[in-house]
Design a protein around this motif. Structure first.
Motif, mmCIF file in Angstrom:
data_model
loop_
_atom_site.group_PDB
_atom_site.id
_atom_site.type_symbol
_atom_site.label_atom_id
_atom_site.label_comp_id
_atom_site.label_asym_id
_atom_site.label_seq_id
_atom_site.Cartn_x
_atom_site.Cartn_y
_atom_site.Cartn_z
ATOM 1 N N ILE A 155 8.757 -0.955 -4.079
ATOM 2 C CA ILE A 155 7.453 -1.407 -3.599
ATOM 3 C C ILE A 155 6.564 -1.753 -4.782
ATOM 4 O O ILE A 155 6.837 -1.382 -5.916
ATOM 5 C CB ILE A 155 6.779 -0.345 -2.696
ATOM 6 N N GLY A 156 5.499 -2.462 -4.489
ATOM 7 C CA GLY A 156 4.563 -2.857 -5.535
ATOM 8 C C GLY A 156 4.936 -4.203 -6.127
ATOM 9 O O GLY A 156 5.923 -4.824 -5.732
ATOM 10 N N PRO A 157 4.150 -4.671 -7.077
ATOM 11 C CA PRO A 157 4.437 -5.964 -7.712
ATOM 12 C C PRO A 157 5.832 -5.972 -8.337
ATOM 13 O O PRO A 157 6.225 -5.023 -9.015
ATOM 14 C CB PRO A 157 3.348 -6.077 -8.785
ATOM 15 N N ARG A 158 6.587 -7.032 -8.094
ATOM 16 C CA ARG A 158 7.967 -7.122 -8.598
ATOM 17 C C ARG A 158 8.077 -6.890 -10.090
ATOM 18 O O ARG A 158 8.994 -6.223 -10.569
ATOM 19 C CB ARG A 158 8.556 -8.492 -8.265
ATOM 20 N N ALA A 159 7.176 -7.455 -10.836
ATOM 21 C CA ALA A 159 7.236 -7.349 -12.296
ATOM 22 C C ALA A 159 7.082 -5.902 -12.781
ATOM 23 O O ALA A 159 7.525 -5.568 -13.888
ATOM 24 C CB ALA A 159 6.154 -8.217 -12.924
ATOM 25 N N GLU A 160 6.490 -5.043 -11.970
ATOM 26 C CA GLU A 160 6.278 -3.650 -12.362
ATOM 27 C C GLU A 160 7.330 -2.694 -11.818
ATOM 28 O O GLU A 160 7.292 -1.503 -12.103
ATOM 29 C CB GLU A 160 4.881 -3.203 -11.904
ATOM 30 N N ARG A 161 8.279 -3.198 -11.027
ATOM 31 C CA ARG A 161 9.319 -2.338 -10.462
ATOM 32 C C ARG A 161 10.404 -2.062 -11.489
ATOM 33 O O ARG A 161 10.692 -2.903 -12.345
ATOM 34 C CB ARG A 161 9.964 -3.014 -9.248
ATOM 35 N N PRO A 162 11.023 -0.886 -11.412
ATOM 36 C CA PRO A 162 12.122 -0.580 -12.336
ATOM 37 C C PRO A 162 13.286 -1.558 -12.154
ATOM 38 O O PRO A 162 13.553 -2.004 -11.036
ATOM 39 C CB PRO A 162 12.562 0.837 -11.945
ATOM 40 N N ARG A 163 13.958 -1.905 -13.233
ATOM 41 C CA ARG A 163 15.146 -2.757 -13.190
ATOM 42 C C ARG A 163 16.369 -1.865 -13.326
ATOM 43 O O ARG A 163 16.359 -0.910 -14.084
ATOM 44 C CB ARG A 163 15.140 -3.773 -14.338
ATOM 45 N N TRP A 164 17.426 -2.198 -12.595
ATOM 46 C CA TRP A 164 18.654 -1.384 -12.660
ATOM 47 C C TRP A 164 19.519 -1.900 -13.737
ATOM 48 O O TRP A 164 20.153 -2.698 -13.922
ATOM 49 C CB TRP A 164 19.360 -1.369 -11.319
#
Length: 91
Positions: free
Chosen positions: A82-91
């Motif tokens: 959730i939240g802005p895509r740019a701030e989400r964790p990357r796997w």
């Protein structure tokens, strides 16, 4: 000897169809390329999700699709999505 008799014609309760569904396995191309192609894909999509996959799931009347599913669900936390895509964790 024990016996079990089921009187299906005498049922008074209905099991919700929303209990049953499918889960999307995070293996191979099941998600990336399979369901998710991204918003800029040449494959017709709505917000990155393939339109043909959605149509197929509707055609077979799948009441719910759970993602993440399978073993990936053990590691994934819903708050990471959730939240802005740019701030989400990357796997």
């Amino acid at each position: 000897m024990n016996a079990l008799v089921v009187h299906a014609d005498a049922a008074t309760d209905t099991i919700s169809r929303y209990i049953y569904g499918q889960f999307a396995e995070h293996l191979g191309h099941g998600i990336y390329g399979g369901i998710w192609v991204g918003e800029n894909s040449s494959i017709p999509n709505t917000r990155g999700i393939r339109n043909d996959v959605v149509a197929a799931l509707k055609a077979i009347r799948v009441p719910a699709v759970r993602w993440p599913g399978g073993c990936f669900a053990d590691e994934y936390h819903w708050k990471d999505g959730i939240g802005p895509r740019a701030e989400r964790p990357r796997w």
